[in-house]
Write a protein that holds these residues in place. Sequence first.
Motif, PDB file in Angstrom:
ATOM      1  N   ALA A 100      13.075 -49.966   8.267  1.00 12.77           N
ATOM      2  CA  ALA A 100      11.779 -49.939   8.554  1.00 12.77           C
ATOM      3  C   ALA A 100      11.310 -48.280   8.458  1.00 12.77           C
ATOM      4  CB  ALA A 100      11.464 -50.591   9.889  1.00 12.77           C
TER       5      ALA A 100
ATOM      6  N   PHE B  54       2.512 -41.125   1.125  1.00 14.54           N
ATOM      7  CA  PHE B  54       1.387 -41.337   0.294  1.00 14.54           C
ATOM      8  C   PHE B  54       0.059 -41.414   0.924  1.00 14.54           C
ATOM      9  CE2 PHE B  54       4.248 -44.209  -2.449  1.00 14.54           C
ATOM     10  CZ  PHE B  54       3.585 -43.760  -3.602  1.00 14.54           C
ATOM     11  N   LEU B  55      -0.060 -41.403   2.388  1.00 11.24           N
ATOM     12  CA  LEU B  55      -1.228 -41.576   3.150  1.00 11.24           C
ATOM     13  C   LEU B  55      -1.541 -40.193   3.707  1.00 11.24           C
ATOM     14  CD1 LEU B  55      -1.211 -44.969   4.423  1.00 11.24           C
ATOM     15  CD2 LEU B  55      -2.915 -43.937   2.756  1.00 11.24           C
ATOM     16  N   ASP B  56      -0.358 -39.608   4.292  1.00 16.65           N
ATOM     17  CA  ASP B  56      -0.581 -38.364   5.117  1.00 16.65           C
ATOM     18  C   ASP B  56      -1.655 -37.308   4.407  1.00 16.65           C
ATOM     19  OD1 ASP B  56       0.761 -38.992   7.187  1.00 16.65           O
ATOM     20  OD2 ASP B  56       2.657 -38.157   6.883  1.00 16.65           O
TER      21      ASP B  56
ATOM     22  N   ASP C 141      10.670 -47.455   4.718  1.00 15.40           N
ATOM     23  CA  ASP C 141       9.464 -47.696   4.354  1.00 15.40           C
ATOM     24  C   ASP C 141       8.222 -46.970   5.077  1.00 15.40           C
ATOM     25  OD1 ASP C 141      10.659 -49.658   2.909  1.00 15.40           O
ATOM     26  OD2 ASP C 141      10.386 -51.277   4.442  1.00 15.40           O
ATOM     27  N   ARG C 142       8.514 -46.530   6.123  1.00 13.60           N
ATOM     28  CA  ARG C 142       7.412 -45.970   7.072  1.00 13.60           C
ATOM     29  C   ARG C 142       7.224 -44.401   6.409  1.00 13.60           C
ATOM     30  NH1 ARG C 142       7.460 -42.476  10.377  1.00 13.60           N
ATOM     31  NH2 ARG C 142       9.637 -42.881  10.874  1.00 13.60           N
TER      32      ARG C 142
ATOM     33  N   LEU D 241       3.020 -50.502   3.761  1.00 10.94           N
ATOM     34  CA  LEU D 241       2.943 -49.518   2.307  1.00 10.94           C
ATOM     35  C   LEU D 241       4.073 -49.326   1.762  1.00 10.94           C
ATOM     36  CD1 LEU D 241       0.971 -48.647   0.280  1.00 10.94           C
ATOM     37  CD2 LEU D 241       0.724 -46.209   1.510  1.00 10.94           C
ATOM     38  N   GLY D 242       4.890 -48.711   2.390  1.00 11.07           N
ATOM     39  CA  GLY D 242       6.225 -48.426   1.966  1.00 11.07           C
ATOM     40  C   GLY D 242       6.897 -49.540   1.406  1.00 11.07           C
TER      41      GLY D 242
ATOM     42  N   LEU E   2       7.933 -43.495   3.450  1.00  8.75           N
ATOM     43  CA  LEU E   2       7.290 -43.733   2.149  1.00  8.75           C
ATOM     44  C   LEU E   2       5.784 -43.896   2.028  1.00  8.75           C
ATOM     45  CD1 LEU E   2       7.507 -43.829  -0.969  1.00  8.75           C
ATOM     46  CD2 LEU E   2       8.067 -46.249  -0.879  1.00  8.75           C
ATOM     47  N   GLY E   3       5.426 -44.759   3.031  1.00  7.19           N
ATOM     48  CA  GLY E   3       4.029 -45.176   3.134  1.00  7.19           C
ATOM     49  C   GLY E   3       3.361 -43.830   3.696  1.00  7.19           C
ATOM     50  N   ALA E   4       3.861 -43.207   4.571  1.00  9.27           N
ATOM     51  CA  ALA E   4       3.486 -41.829   5.291  1.00  9.27           C
ATOM     52  C   ALA E   4       3.171 -40.804   4.021  1.00  9.27           C
ATOM     53  CB  ALA E   4       4.092 -41.241   6.385  1.00  9.27           C
TER      54      ALA E   4
ATOM     55  N   ASP F 181       1.915 -47.637   7.491  1.00 10.34           N
ATOM     56  CA  ASP F 181       2.988 -46.819   6.691  1.00 10.34           C
ATOM     57  C   ASP F 181       4.031 -47.681   6.198  1.00 10.34           C
ATOM     58  OD1 ASP F 181       1.268 -44.700   6.970  1.00 10.34           O
ATOM     59  OD2 ASP F 181       2.636 -43.734   8.493  1.00 10.34           O
ATOM     60  N   ARG F 182       4.642 -48.435   7.159  1.00 11.22           N
ATOM     61  CA  ARG F 182       5.972 -49.386   6.920  1.00 11.22           C
ATOM     62  C   ARG F 182       5.274 -50.123   5.643  1.00 11.22           C
ATOM     63  NH1 ARG F 182       7.342 -53.675   8.538  1.00 11.22           N
ATOM     64  NH2 ARG F 182       5.700 -53.799  10.227  1.00 11.22           N
TER      65      ARG F 182
END
Lengths: 367, 367
Positions: free
Chosen positions: B271, B281-283, B274-275, A277-278, B277-279, A274-275
Amino acid sequence: MNLGEPQLQEAIAKRKAIWTDFADIRYLRFSDQCRDVLRGTVVVDDRVIHGYPRIGRILALGRGLSEQFSAPFWAEEKVDGYNVRICRIGGRTIAITRGGYICPFTTDRIVDFIDSSVFDKDPDLVICAEVAGPDNPYVESCPQFIDSDIELFVFDLMYLDRSGFIPHADKYRCIESYELPAVRCLGRFTTADLGKIRETLRRFNEEGREGLVFKEDTPERRCTKYVTSNSSIADIRSTAENILELPPEYFTSRILRLALFLREQGLEHSAGLDRQLGAAFLDGLLAAIAQYEQDGKAHHRFRCRFRQRDSALALLAHLSDVARHKARITRRDLRQDGEHWVLEYDRTYPSLNTLLGNLLKGGQMYD
Amino acid sequence: MNLGEPQLQEAIAKRKAIWTDFADIRYLRFSDQCRDVLRGTVVVDDRVIHGYPRIGRILALGRGLSEQFSAPFWAEEKVDGYNVRICRIGGRTIAITRGGYICPFTTDRIVDFIDSSVFDKDPDLVICAEVAGPDNPYVESCPQFIDSDIELFVFDLMYLDRSGFIPHADKYRCIESYELPAVRCLGRFTTADLGKIRETLRRFNEEGREGLVFKEDTPERRCTKYVTSNSSIADIRSTAENILELPPEYFTSRILRLALFLREQGLEHSAGLDRQLGAAFLDGLLAAIAQYEQDGKAHHRFRCRFRQRDSALALLAHLSDVARHKARITRRDLRQDGEHWVLEYDRTYPSLNTLLGNLLKGGQMYD
């Protein structure tokens, strides 16, 4: 030549084949597919270099392989670079990009990677290869395993005036006997080898490698490709400067690839992923904003090295010509460094700079 | 009515004003702006409810406020919901959406939030409000501070047949005397108060609040809005099911907002961010894929509660009508619960399901 004059005239009339110049070479470039002639096909000195066909992408590995293939297939490493076809025409060795341009950069550097005696032995050979590395003029991302300059990786062989590829067994023999630098071949598999293939991809992902290209070992030679989550993140990471130029499906398709890769590998999306990707989304964009505030514009700095100074100038002219209104190419440096010339230039996307300029001045967006 | 018959006829002829039915009410709905008549304007019983104007968005707070405003301005909390205008027409209190539809859901629930005696005292009043909460039929995201059902937050007042708003001082007086539930007003500021405003937004971001709407305290009443990074992440998080329907700028504009919020606040992207934001998108996408594999389709389950059973049926009919080919609405449950009826329905986006179906069966994408 295996293309008739009427076919060429039709493509020219439809503006799908365009007369183009490279130094003293005048050639016909297929900017679009025309009937069964692929985009990127080039006609020069009455010889035809056929376009490299598009390769579809599977997002579900197991079902994809069994759906696409009905025979054993080869698996080759997919390298994150740009595709060229290399051949000798009228005594001169040239490299042609996917889109059918003779590339001033790659053409200049061929001798660093391929012994020209190959074309003495096999004059009609067309070498299909990926060029990758941090110092390439086209692609903003590059494989982690290349530290500097570029490398060249052969993955297919064709002949002038013929549209098919040399069969795999012959291809691997030629690569060996001509001592061509080649992509890594992982072997010949069947769909029963899914576990082994999945394991290779898991390792590739950890090593920051892009993925695999699968090529059926039959005369039809069906092909498909599959990429790691690392590759999807690398693509997103390299978009900062041209983020506004991207088609709507750019992000969605990469996030979908990433999600399906995790599912295929039975992985949860970890906090670490996740990190990553962000950060892929934010790092580049924040750097671009900081650059805009410092220099008055955001751009990507490219560097590449040439054997001939004139090739660097030809590349700049070529890039400006191709970029047109979408990007501006600005030469920054051209200096001698040992036996090479090092060119540095910026690629600036006016759309991002215009938007940042408006927003940082306090302008509004409506959405 | 402050719209002339020729204006209405022109809008009808251009298909920018459309006759629409709600129960026994026939009304004219402006589906697009026509000359100076805003999208969402409604004509019913010869009374006009003017559309709520679009509010531009600044992405750089300090420069934005000083660029947009030349006088003091009010700052009100921006709530993540949907915009309605509430008024009484022909003895009946109705709620109209941004797009100009009489909303069966909101209309049914008005009495839970607004005392109808308001319209006895002030019959031409039009109350502009945000409706937000987990149990709303339109928006997939909702404020963290609302646990269940919906809440209603008044932020502007107008009058029937007039296109302007009631001046701020009068508005706040009316809200108080009519005991209307209102958005939080942070006060009246000038651009010299930037530090205070920035601090409020930092706190809002930590509390998971969406942002601020700024309204100049002048007759022209210029407005602008600014959102927290939390809001951009919440938007991305709620896109899983309709990811393929999004316009190209959906992600780019939110990531740009997020990056500029960090810059405004002098924050590095941590961090943790970032996490998140990534989550985001993915969750949702991984959940949608898992749902597809389990149920044969990915969808979003909505739930909302009504006073009248008929209102629930009217909402389903309305949603199906508006969604057309883009989404399918499937009723799942309609049950009595105390003095309310609870409706559950799924919104399914065929485009995502078609793509997932193709990919999970092993199909290829070309890009």
